[in-house]
Design a protein around this motif. Structure first.
Motif, PDB file in Angstrom:
ATOM      1  N   TRP A  41      -5.573  -5.252   6.183  1.00 30.81           N
ATOM      2  CA  TRP A  41      -6.444  -5.878   5.180  1.00 30.81           C
ATOM      3  C   TRP A  41      -7.530  -4.885   4.730  1.00 30.81           C
ATOM      4  O   TRP A  41      -7.767  -4.719   3.538  1.00 30.81           O
ATOM      5  CB  TRP A  41      -7.091  -7.128   5.761  1.00 30.81           C
ATOM      6  CG  TRP A  41      -6.224  -8.354   5.655  1.00 30.81           C
ATOM      7  CD1 TRP A  41      -6.303  -9.322   4.706  1.00 30.81           C
ATOM      8  CD2 TRP A  41      -5.161  -8.734   6.534  1.00 30.81           C
ATOM      9  NE1 TRP A  41      -5.346 -10.302   4.924  1.00 30.81           N
ATOM     10  CE2 TRP A  41      -4.632  -9.967   6.047  1.00 30.81           C
ATOM     11  CE3 TRP A  41      -4.586  -8.187   7.669  1.00 30.81           C
ATOM     12  CZ2 TRP A  41      -3.568 -10.631   6.665  1.00 30.81           C
ATOM     13  CZ3 TRP A  41      -3.518  -8.841   8.290  1.00 30.81           C
ATOM     14  CH2 TRP A  41      -3.038 -10.048   7.780  1.00 30.81           C
ATOM     15  N   MET A  42      -8.159  -4.224   5.691  1.00 36.26           N
ATOM     16  CA  MET A  42      -9.207  -3.275   5.332  1.00 36.26           C
ATOM     17  C   MET A  42      -8.639  -2.111   4.526  1.00 36.26           C
ATOM     18  O   MET A  42      -9.243  -1.659   3.543  1.00 36.26           O
ATOM     19  CB  MET A  42      -9.905  -2.770   6.601  1.00 36.26           C
ATOM     20  CG  MET A  42     -10.762  -3.836   7.278  1.00 36.26           C
ATOM     21  SD  MET A  42     -11.729  -3.188   8.680  1.00 36.26           S
ATOM     22  CE  MET A  42     -10.453  -2.986   9.928  1.00 36.26           C
ATOM     23  N   MET A  43      -7.461  -1.624   4.922  1.00 42.34           N
ATOM     24  CA  MET A  43      -6.845  -0.512   4.206  1.00 42.34           C
ATOM     25  C   MET A  43      -6.551  -0.876   2.758  1.00 42.34           C
ATOM     26  O   MET A  43      -6.815  -0.095   1.828  1.00 42.34           O
ATOM     27  CB  MET A  43      -5.557  -0.087   4.913  1.00 42.34           C
ATOM     28  CG  MET A  43      -4.763   0.972   4.156  1.00 42.34           C
ATOM     29  SD  MET A  43      -5.632   2.551   4.026  1.00 42.34           S
ATOM     30  CE  MET A  43      -5.314   3.207   5.670  1.00 42.34           C
ATOM     31  N   ALA A  44      -6.014  -2.070   2.546  1.00 46.75           N
ATOM     32  CA  ALA A  44      -5.696  -2.492   1.177  1.00 46.75           C
ATOM     33  C   ALA A  44      -6.946  -2.547   0.320  1.00 46.75           C
ATOM     34  O   ALA A  44      -6.952  -2.080  -0.824  1.00 46.75           O
ATOM     35  CB  ALA A  44      -5.012  -3.854   1.215  1.00 46.75           C
ATOM     36  N   VAL A  96       0.838  -1.202   0.000  1.00 45.81           N
ATOM     37  CA  VAL A  96       0.000   0.000   0.000  1.00 45.81           C
ATOM     38  C   VAL A  96       0.870   1.248   0.000  1.00 45.81           C
ATOM     39  O   VAL A  96       0.652   2.190  -0.774  1.00 45.81           O
ATOM     40  CB  VAL A  96      -0.946   0.007   1.221  1.00 45.81           C
ATOM     41  CG1 VAL A  96      -1.636   1.354   1.364  1.00 45.81           C
ATOM     42  CG2 VAL A  96      -1.992  -1.097   1.087  1.00 45.81           C
ATOM     43  N   GLN A  97       1.897   1.260   0.863  1.00 43.07           N
ATOM     44  CA  GLN A  97       2.780   2.419   0.951  1.00 43.07           C
ATOM     45  C   GLN A  97       3.526   2.657  -0.361  1.00 43.07           C
ATOM     46  O   GLN A  97       3.822   3.803  -0.715  1.00 43.07           O
ATOM     47  CB  GLN A  97       3.776   2.228   2.090  1.00 43.07           C
ATOM     48  CG  GLN A  97       3.137   2.264   3.470  1.00 43.07           C
ATOM     49  CD  GLN A  97       4.116   1.913   4.567  1.00 43.07           C
ATOM     50  OE1 GLN A  97       5.128   1.257   4.339  1.00 43.07           O
ATOM     51  NE2 GLN A  97       3.820   2.346   5.775  1.00 43.07           N
ATOM     52  N   ALA A  98       3.812   1.587  -1.077  1.00 44.99           N
ATOM     53  CA  ALA A  98       4.523   1.698  -2.350  1.00 44.99           C
ATOM     54  C   ALA A  98       3.610   2.113  -3.485  1.00 44.99           C
ATOM     55  O   ALA A  98       4.066   2.320  -4.608  1.00 44.99           O
ATOM     56  CB  ALA A  98       5.200   0.369  -2.686  1.00 44.99           C
ATOM     57  N   GLY A  99       2.308   2.226  -3.203  1.00 47.38           N
ATOM     58  CA  GLY A  99       1.358   2.592  -4.248  1.00 47.38           C
ATOM     59  C   GLY A  99       0.917   1.402  -5.090  1.00 47.38           C
ATOM     60  O   GLY A  99       0.242   1.577  -6.102  1.00 47.38           O
ATOM     61  N   ARG A 100       1.265   0.210  -4.676  1.00 46.22           N
ATOM     62  CA  ARG A 100       0.888  -0.996  -5.427  1.00 46.22           C
ATOM     63  C   ARG A 100      -0.391  -1.574  -4.814  1.00 46.22           C
ATOM     64  O   ARG A 100      -0.407  -2.687  -4.256  1.00 46.22           O
ATOM     65  CB  ARG A 100       2.021  -2.017  -5.387  1.00 46.22           C
ATOM     66  CG  ARG A 100       3.347  -1.469  -5.920  1.00 46.22           C
ATOM     67  CD  ARG A 100       4.461  -2.495  -5.802  1.00 46.22           C
ATOM     68  NE  ARG A 100       5.760  -1.913  -6.146  1.00 46.22           N
ATOM     69  CZ  ARG A 100       6.907  -2.569  -6.089  1.00 46.22           C
ATOM     70  NH1 ARG A 100       6.937  -3.844  -5.682  1.00 46.22           N
ATOM     71  NH2 ARG A 100       8.044  -1.982  -6.405  1.00 46.22           N
ATOM     72  N   VAL A 101      -1.453  -0.798  -4.913  1.00 42.52           N
ATOM     73  CA  VAL A 101      -2.672  -1.156  -4.190  1.00 42.52           C
ATOM     74  C   VAL A 101      -3.328  -2.410  -4.750  1.00 42.52           C
ATOM     75  O   VAL A 101      -3.951  -3.178  -4.009  1.00 42.52           O
ATOM     76  CB  VAL A 101      -3.666   0.028  -4.169  1.00 42.52           C
ATOM     77  CG1 VAL A 101      -3.139   1.159  -3.323  1.00 42.52           C
ATOM     78  CG2 VAL A 101      -3.974   0.518  -5.571  1.00 42.52           C
ATOM     79  N   ALA A 102      -3.210  -2.640  -6.039  1.00 43.62           N
ATOM     80  CA  ALA A 102      -3.791  -3.859  -6.611  1.00 43.62           C
ATOM     81  C   ALA A 102      -3.086  -5.085  -6.060  1.00 43.62           C
ATOM     82  O   ALA A 102      -3.725  -6.092  -5.717  1.00 43.62           O
ATOM     83  CB  ALA A 102      -3.705  -3.827  -8.135  1.00 43.62           C
ATOM     84  N   GLU A 103      -1.751  -5.008  -5.954  1.00 46.01           N
ATOM     85  CA  GLU A 103      -0.991  -6.120  -5.360  1.00 46.01           C
ATOM     86  C   GLU A 103      -1.354  -6.294  -3.897  1.00 46.01           C
ATOM     87  O   GLU A 103      -1.468  -7.420  -3.395  1.00 46.01           O
ATOM     88  CB  GLU A 103       0.513  -5.849  -5.474  1.00 46.01           C
ATOM     89  CG  GLU A 103       1.103  -5.999  -6.862  1.00 46.01           C
ATOM     90  CD  GLU A 103       2.603  -5.774  -6.831  1.00 46.01           C
ATOM     91  OE1 GLU A 103       3.236  -6.083  -5.799  1.00 46.01           O
ATOM     92  OE2 GLU A 103       3.139  -5.282  -7.833  1.00 46.01           O
ATOM     93  N   ALA A 104      -1.499  -5.186  -3.199  1.00 48.04           N
ATOM     94  CA  ALA A 104      -1.853  -5.253  -1.780  1.00 48.04           C
ATOM     95  C   ALA A 104      -3.204  -5.929  -1.595  1.00 48.04           C
ATOM     96  O   ALA A 104      -3.378  -6.790  -0.714  1.00 48.04           O
ATOM     97  CB  ALA A 104      -1.876  -3.849  -1.180  1.00 48.04           C
TER      98      ALA A 104
END
Length: 639
Positions: free
Chosen positions: A164-167, A135-143
């Motif tokens: 989990w909820m944040m992702a 998430v911090q890396a901006g890879r939200v789909a991966e997260a």
């Protein structure tokens, strides 16, 4: 006593083990004192291999001091030695992943977190780190993918459920985040971080009642913080009852600011909520503080300007709006608001100059002919900015239940865009206004309707709403020559074609507007009011077909006080032309008091409005007025 071979780089026992520990500490000391600690790391690995439990000294005497000092590069180098010697220690990998993350070396951070979770695949905390770093890396789909693959862990270890909820929320998968939140035991919430994210997730999925219930449980358990208060206050605003808006939301934002007095978002929310509750004077300070802390926030500055206006600080309000115009010179919304503010502050020349610029900017975006403008509009229907909640509500009110939803929405979007095109054309193409007038249908019926009402020498109250091709009414009354005045939020300007017919709420006080309306009726004018709209941010609302809608009783009280007839009016599309619904509203009975009459009048008005909303989708308009506060149905009961 058994001694292990140094050549095999294994720990030794006995006195040699003590010597190895001493030697390791000497090397650690040398590294700490070195100008270039990384160069000394070459001696660290063999010494560490010889010292039993030497990892403790490396973490305590070398890694931890470097981290405390913010010297992440040597800390990372020492951790890499530790991992080379003790590859299955997950704590070292986790710390290394964290340091790489703090240096935004995301590939290396994620690789170490994945390696740690691979060593202990059942450790929820390690999987939480994997998700959080993505998430911090901006890879939200991966997260989100990682969260989905390990979702059961969030439910078995609620203390880690935040990641989990944040992702899911960041990836737009709000329903999945809300499902995790809904599965939490409200009486056993682990911490304020999880509680806050759970409230946010439920609110994001439209489960406002559930969000409020969970948030209240968190507060009862002592999990109080500014972020939780912010999310809980927003949940009340989205549920939207009068008590939610005026009591609960205000209280939560106020409590949040006690914990975080410089939180710009909370200051803005608090100030805006006070403004919309009609507590204008109280709203000034938080909004002023917010723009002091974050002067670049345009929406906050606009709210501050509105607050200044309603505390009668007209000059300051105009100054704030002109700052917005100067900061975003192409943003028409700020220009329109500033024109009214300048007029109200008595700065007429500035208002006129800005109005000229405003019209020129909009006019430059219009085609040369109205026919061409209509053709282009067809190509842009999918871009109409209509919130889905409005479409859903309007769909529930339709009369024809056999119509295809996609076709219905397209026609509704067409009606929305045509009405706004009519306003643009009337204001920006005054010399070619007759081209738009070709849309008008037969006008004799309207003229015949008003003739006997006006023959008595009294005015007529015409009550309408933000439905259908609203702006066609200006053209129609102008063409048939009916003397009329329109109450509107549009800023007045001597250069606008309809200036003489406009009673603007944008640059007059409520008292001035009321007097102008009474003068118009007393002079025998038709006074047109969209009673579902109001410039006042604290305008009263009432329930209508399951929604809270703006409603002003001003029209009915005016008709009662002035003793004039009142009419329900709604423009509609009929065979490609604008037609008009005109129906008489109740007259006051002898000796009927204003309140009783107003209630009877309101019932009749809404009955006719409901009938109009059941007609063709082109007749909806879907912006302003009754549409402004439409909220989605609460999904808290979703299985």
């Amino acid at each position: 006593m058994v001694e292990l071979s140094i050549e095999n780089s294994r720990p030794v026992a006995g006195a040699d083990a003590q010597d190895a520990a001493v030697r390791l500490r000497e090397i650690i000391g040398q590294i700490r004192e070195a100008a270039d600690p990384e160069r000394g790391m070459a001696a660290l690995e063999p010494a560490l291999r010889q010292a039993k439990d030497g990892w403790r000294d490396v973490r305590r005497l070398l890694v931890s001091p470097f981290v405390r000092e913010g010297r992440f590069v040597p800390a990372i180098a020492a951790l890499e030695v530790l991992i080379a010697v003790h590859p299955s220690r997950v704590d070292d990998r986790r710390l290394l992943a964290s340091l790489f993350g703090r240096m935004q070396q995301w590939d290396r951070a994620i690789a170490e977190a994945d390696a740690a979770a691979g060593i202990e695949p059942g450790n929820a905390a390690l999987h939480a780190v994997r998700i959080q770093l993505r998430v911090q890396a901006g890879r939200v789909a991966e997260a989100a993918e990682a969260a989905r693959a390990t979702r059961a862990m969030a439910q078995s270890e609620p203390g880690e459920a935040h990641s989990w909820m944040m992702a899911f929320v960041r990836n737009g998968d709000v329903a999945e985040a809300a499902d995790i939140a809904a599965a939490l035991d409200p009486d056993k919430l682990p911490n304020e971080r999880v509680a806050t994210m759970a409230v946010r997730a439920l609110m994001g999925d439209g489960r406002n009642a559930a969000a409020i219930g969970l948030g209240d449980a968190a507060l009862s358990a002592g999990h109080d913080c500014a972020a939780l208060r912010s999310s809980l206050g927003l949940s009340h605003l989205r549920r939207g009852t009068e008590e939610d808006r005026k009591v609960h939301a205000v209280a939560h934002f106020e409590a949040g600011l006690q914990a975080a007095p410089a939180d710009v978002r909370l200051l803005t929310l608090y100030g805006e909520t006070l403004l919309r509750a009609g507590r204008y004077q109280e709203a000034v300070a938080p909004l002023a503080r917010a723009i002091e802390l974050a002067p670049e926030l345009e929406q906050t500055r606009a709210l501050y300007a509105r607050t200044l206006r309603y505390t009668l600080q007209y000059g300051d309000a105009a100054d704030q709006l002109m700052k917005l115009v100067e900061g975003s010179p192409d943003k028409l919304l700020w220009q329109r608001a500033a024109i009214g503010a300048l007029s109200q502050a008595g700065r007429k020349e500035e208002a006129e100059a800005l109005f000229t610029r405003y019209i020129a900017t909009r006019g430059a975006r219009l085609p040369d002919t109205f026919q061409e403008a209509m053709a282009r509009m067809e190509e842009k229907l999918d871009t109409a900015p209509i919130p889905q909640a409005r479409l859903d509500w309007a769909w529930s009110l339709r009369g024809d239940t056999s119509i295809d939803r996609a076709a219905w929405e397209r026609r509704a979007r067409w009606g929305h865009m045509v009405d706004h095109l009519l306003l643009d054309w009337l204001e920006c193409r005054q010399e070619r206004a007759e081209e738009a007038m070709q849309l008008l249908g037969e006008l004799d019926t309207g003229e015949r309707f008003f003739a006997p009402l006006l023959a008595a020498g009294r005015g007529v109250v015409v009550a309408t709403a933000h439905v259908g091709p609203m702006y066609a009414g200006l053209m129609a009354l102008e063409l048939v020559g009916i003397p009329s005045r329109w109450l509107a939020t549009a800023p007045n300007s001597a250069r606008s074609s309809y200036a003489e017919a406009l009673i603007s709420t944008a640059d007059q006080t409520e008292a001035q507007v009321a007097k102008a309306c009474m003068r118009a009726l007393g002079s025998g004018y038709v006074l047109c009011l969209a009673i579902d709209g109001a410039a006042n941010p604290a305008a009263p609302r009432t329930s209508f077909e399951g929604q809270e809608v703006t409603y002003s009783s001003f029209a009915s009280h005016l008709a009662h006080r002035m003793g004039v007839p009142s009419v329900f009016y709604a423009p509609r599309w009929e065979n490609g032309r604008v037609a008009y619904t005109l129906e008489m509203l109740p007259a006051a009975n002898p000796d009927e008091d204003a309140q009783a009459y107003s209630q009877r009048w309101q019932k009749a008005y809404f009955e006719r409005l409901r009938e109009h909303l059941a007609t063709e989708p082109e007749n909806l308009r879907l912006s302003g007025g009754i549409w402004r506060h439409v909220t989605p149905a609460d999904r808290s009961a979703r299985p």
